[in-house]
Design an enzyme around this catalytic site. Structure first.
Site, PDB file in Angstrom:
ATOM      1  N   CYS A   1       0.817  -1.204   0.000  1.00 38.88           N
ATOM      2  CA  CYS A   1       0.000   0.000   0.000  1.00 38.88           C
ATOM      3  C   CYS A   1       0.863   1.272   0.000  1.00 38.88           C
ATOM      4  O   CYS A   1       1.464   1.587  -1.018  1.00 38.88           O
ATOM      5  CB  CYS A   1      -1.010  -0.044   1.150  1.00 38.88           C
ATOM      6  SG  CYS A   1      -2.403   1.040   0.854  1.00 38.88           S
TER       7      CYS A   1
ATOM      8  N   HIS B   1      -3.083  -5.128   1.807  1.00 44.50           N
ATOM      9  CA  HIS B   1      -2.366  -5.346   3.069  1.00 44.50           C
ATOM     10  C   HIS B   1      -2.433  -6.812   3.490  1.00 44.50           C
ATOM     11  O   HIS B   1      -3.254  -7.153   4.338  1.00 44.50           O
ATOM     12  CB  HIS B   1      -3.025  -4.554   4.188  1.00 44.50           C
ATOM     13  CG  HIS B   1      -2.922  -3.078   4.066  1.00 44.50           C
ATOM     14  ND1 HIS B   1      -1.851  -2.365   4.542  1.00 44.50           N
ATOM     15  CD2 HIS B   1      -3.761  -2.173   3.542  1.00 44.50           C
ATOM     16  CE1 HIS B   1      -2.039  -1.077   4.317  1.00 44.50           C
ATOM     17  NE2 HIS B   1      -3.195  -0.931   3.713  1.00 44.50           N
TER      18      HIS B   1
ATOM     19  N   GLU C   1      -0.570  -8.213   5.431  1.00 48.12           N
ATOM     20  CA  GLU C   1      -0.188  -8.264   6.855  1.00 48.12           C
ATOM     21  C   GLU C   1      -1.403  -8.100   7.765  1.00 48.12           C
ATOM     22  O   GLU C   1      -1.313  -8.311   8.966  1.00 48.12           O
ATOM     23  CB  GLU C   1       0.877  -7.201   7.164  1.00 48.12           C
ATOM     24  CG  GLU C   1       0.424  -5.743   7.178  1.00 48.12           C
ATOM     25  CD  GLU C   1       0.311  -5.115   5.789  1.00 48.12           C
ATOM     26  OE1 GLU C   1       0.392  -5.823   4.768  1.00 48.12           O
ATOM     27  OE2 GLU C   1       0.114  -3.884   5.736  1.00 48.12           O
TER      28      GLU C   1
HETATM   29  N1  GLN Z   1      -3.352   6.462   1.064  1.00 44.67           N
HETATM   30  C1  GLN Z   1      -2.122   6.123   1.721  1.00 44.67           C
HETATM   31  C2  GLN Z   1      -0.945   6.869   1.123  1.00 44.67           C
HETATM   32  O1  GLN Z   1      -1.064   7.662   0.262  1.00 44.67           O
HETATM   33  C3  GLN Z   1      -1.852   4.640   1.676  1.00 44.67           C
HETATM   34  C4  GLN Z   1      -2.846   3.917   2.527  1.00 44.67           C
HETATM   35  C5  GLN Z   1      -2.356   2.646   3.138  1.00 44.67           C
HETATM   36  O2  GLN Z   1      -1.177   2.356   3.215  1.00 44.67           O
HETATM   37  N2  GLN Z   1      -3.295   1.919   3.671  1.00 44.67           N
HETATM   38  O3  GLN Z   1       0.147   6.643   1.515  1.00 44.67           O
END
Ligand code: GLN
Length: 201
Positions: free
Chosen positions: A78, A180, A182
């Protein structure tokens, strides 16, 4: 074999736990010296703009970029995917990434109306049942360079704009997912990364 987890912000503990369950020895990384002797590093989910800023404040950015350029295997989930990307759309004006992955990601791509959603996805190279993937204000990969392998896409989108979007990629020793793993009990992505680290080591 020691795998670090960049521990400036985000879901660090979850990655440490699942990597340990995969048989890796782990180390949270907050300062430059903690990069020494690592065979791999995980960039966690969280907020990419915050992790970017803190990496500069803690003088970690330069050595980390150098380590990635030098071939240190890395997995970003992410926000971590955003940090590994060479190009970001919808980032903050001063947002920087560590780079390495020849991809363009769109930050918060799935839109405000669906801040988070879940999907069952199948990833190339990961056997067994479809993986239950949790997306939280997630990026998608909008463009990939010639050396990037697409490992997975959104399979069951409510929003047609999200259908078929790329959500997992690999380029050499770099791996990234929009979701994710994790946060679920499924260790298969981390096991895949641990085996990438073993191959590289
Ligand atoms: N929107 C977040 C960002 O720009 C990422 C979100 C996440 O890691 N769950 O970093």
């Amino acid at each position: 074999m020691t795998i670090g987890v960049l521990a400036l912000q985000g879901d660090v503990r979850e990655h440490l736990r699942i990597l340990t369950a995969c048989g890796a020895s782990v180390r949270p990384v907050r300062r430059t010296s903690e990069l020494d002797g690592l065979q791999g590093i995980v960039l966690p989910g969280g907020e990419s703009t915050t992790i970017d800023k803190l990496s500069r404040v803690f003088h970690l950015r330069e050595p980390l970029v150098a380590a990635l350029r030098g071939g240190l295997p890395a997995y970003g989930s992410c926000a971590g995917m955003i940090l590994l990307a060479d190009r970001v759309l919808d980032g903050l004006p001063d947002q920087q990434t560590f780079g390495g992955l020849d991809v363009t990601v769109r930050r918060n791509a799935f839109g405000r109306q669906v801040d988070s959603f879940e999907d069952d996805v199948r990833l190339e190279g990961i056997d067994g049942a479809a993986m239950h993937a949790v997306f939280i204000r997630a990026p998608w990969v909008e463009q990939v360079g010639p050396d990037v392998q697409v490992l997975g896409r959104v399979e069951h989108a409510r929003d047609p704009a999200a259908a078929g979007r790329i959500i997992a990629v690999r380029q050499g020793a770099l791996l990234a997912t929009s979701f994710h793993p994790e946060m679920s009990d499924d260790a298969r992505v981390h096991r895949y990364f641990v085996s990438m680290v073993r191959e590289t080591a």
